[in-house]
Design an enzyme around this catalytic site. Structure first.
Site, short mmCIF file in Angstrom:
data_model
loop_
_atom_site.label_atom_id
_atom_site.label_comp_id
_atom_site.label_asym_id
_atom_site.label_seq_id
_atom_site.Cartn_x
_atom_site.Cartn_y
_atom_site.Cartn_z
N ASN A 74 -4.04 9.33 1.61
CA ASN A 74 -4.46 8.69 2.86
C ASN A 74 -4.88 9.70 3.92
O ASN A 74 -6.02 9.71 4.36
CB ASN A 74 -3.32 7.83 3.42
CG ASN A 74 -3.59 6.35 3.28
OD1 ASN A 74 -4.47 5.93 2.54
ND2 ASN A 74 -2.82 5.55 4.01
N ASP A 75 -3.91 10.52 4.35
CA ASP A 75 -4.21 11.41 5.46
C ASP A 75 -3.22 12.56 5.57
O ASP A 75 -2.12 12.51 5.02
CB ASP A 75 -4.24 10.64 6.79
CG ASP A 75 -3.00 9.79 7.03
OD1 ASP A 75 -1.89 10.24 6.70
OD2 ASP A 75 -3.13 8.67 7.55
N THR A 87 -8.37 3.21 7.00
CA THR A 87 -7.84 1.95 7.52
C THR A 87 -6.36 2.06 7.88
O THR A 87 -5.72 1.04 8.16
CB THR A 87 -8.02 0.82 6.47
OG1 THR A 87 -7.48 1.26 5.22
CG2 THR A 87 -9.49 0.48 6.30
N ASN A 102 -5.66 6.46 11.04
CA ASN A 102 -6.97 6.77 11.60
C ASN A 102 -7.52 5.58 12.38
O ASN A 102 -8.03 5.73 13.49
CB ASN A 102 -7.92 7.15 10.47
CG ASN A 102 -9.38 7.18 10.91
OD1 ASN A 102 -9.82 8.09 11.59
ND2 ASN A 102 -10.13 6.16 10.50
N LEU A 103 -7.42 4.38 11.80
CA LEU A 103 -7.94 3.18 12.47
C LEU A 103 -7.13 2.88 13.73
O LEU A 103 -7.70 2.53 14.77
CB LEU A 103 -7.88 2.00 11.50
CG LEU A 103 -8.39 0.66 12.02
CD1 LEU A 103 -9.85 0.75 12.45
CD2 LEU A 103 -8.22 -0.42 10.96
N SER A 104 -5.81 3.02 13.64
CA SER A 104 -4.96 2.77 14.81
C SER A 104 -5.28 3.72 15.96
O SER A 104 -5.12 3.36 17.13
CB SER A 104 -3.48 2.91 14.43
OG SER A 104 -3.12 1.97 13.44
N ASP A 140 -2.12 14.66 21.43
CA ASP A 140 -0.81 14.50 20.82
C ASP A 140 -0.83 14.91 19.35
O ASP A 140 0.22 15.23 18.78
CB ASP A 140 -0.36 13.03 20.90
CG ASP A 140 0.14 12.65 22.28
OD1 ASP A 140 0.18 13.51 23.16
OD2 ASP A 140 0.49 11.47 22.46
N ASP A 196 0.82 -1.21 0.00
CA ASP A 196 0.00 0.00 0.00
C ASP A 196 0.85 1.26 0.00
O ASP A 196 0.54 2.24 -0.68
CB ASP A 196 -0.92 0.01 1.22
CG ASP A 196 -2.05 -1.01 1.10
OD1 ASP A 196 -2.12 -1.71 0.07
OD2 ASP A 196 -2.86 -1.10 2.04
#
Length: 276
Positions: free
Chosen positions: A131-132, A172, A175-177, A161, A62
């Site tokens: 992604n972000d 996924t 963000n998911l973590s 933080d 990815d």
């Protein structure tokens, strides 16, 4: 499709044996194939993508695919990920199945998924993320104040933080973590998720893809100036300080992914949730 462009991950295919094998298979089937020219840091050299290329084959995981989208810039090639790493969400073809995937592309027009991207404007420039976009504290371990505005109105002041502004594709990832929701990747929305927020009731917020988000770095205790790292897709990092702002909105560009299975995301998600 008759013309292909291989984008290898030089760390996962060190001697280019896999690249050479796939290139030979394409050419032996009467199609054209090119291999990406990269600089010493592993980025595609701008202006080197041939004009007649119809599809990019990304060899890696990815992260390699996301990096390829960024490197290609305005050249929005449809990309097919051939996975050389662990189970991911974007690189949907396993290496063992590359021949079947290419045979499909030789004789059929594939579906192309359009994935939304984000644009972030900051004090010294602008960048894109598939992604972000992440803002996180630099230096000493302490809480930072992030003032988040949506369409000009204050949404919340997070004491955390950091803050993640994610696309559906990136839901996924980090963000998911951080406890954020999984979003169907072709959806049109933006997710805001605080990182280790100093509050018990702070959850992710899902916004319209048409909203404009502005994040301001707040003042520290006793008027202290804070430093924050602004990061696009885990790649480019820019230092911001108290009073700086980044304006985030949906980009006019999209990432284009070749899809060979209509249910590939759901199948991968099921495998991930089972821990396989």
């Amino acid at each position: 499709m008759d013309s292909f462009y291989i984008i290898p991950n030089q760390l996962k295919d060190r001697n280019f044996a896999i690249t050479s094998e796939i290139k030979s298979y394409i050419e032996n089937n009467g199609r054209r194939c090119y291999v990406a020219e990269k600089d010493p840091e592993g980025h595609i050299i701008p202006g080197t993508v041939p004009d007649d290329v119809e599809c990019g084959l990304v060899l890696g995981g990815d992260g390699t695919l996301i990096r390829s989208v960024r490197d290609l810039g305005e050249r929005t090639l449809p990309l097919l990920g051939i996975n050389l790493g662990t189970l991911g969400y974007l690189a949907e073809v396993d290496l063992d199945n590359y021949r079947e995937a290419l045979d499909h592309l030789f004789c059929r027009t594939p579906d192309i998924e359009e994935r939304m991207m984000l644009s972030g404007i900051f004090k010294d420039g602008e960048d894109l993320a598939m992604n972000d976009i992440v803002l996180a504290r630099e230096g000493k371990i302490r809480i930072i104040n992030f003032n988040v505005y949506v369409d000009g109105s204050l949404l919340n002041s997070y004491h955390a933080d950091g803050v993640i502004i994610s696309t559906p594709t990136g839901s996924t990832g980090y963000n998911l973590s951080a406890g954020g929701p999984i979003v169907e990747p072709t959806a049109q929305m933006i997710v805001i998720t605080p990182i280790c927020s100093h509050a018990l009731n702070t959850s992710s917020i899902v916004l319209s893809a048409d909203d404009t988000i502005e994040v301001e770095i707040g003042e520290g205790r006793y008027g202290r100036q804070e430093k924050v790292s602004l990061c696009f897709d885990g790649a480019e990092q820019i230092t911001l300080v108290t009073g700086d702002r980044v304006v985030i909105r949906r980009s006019g560009r999209t990432a284009r992914l070749v899809k060979l299975e209509s249910e590939s995301f759901m199948k991968t998600l099921r495998k991930k949730m089972k821990g396989n």
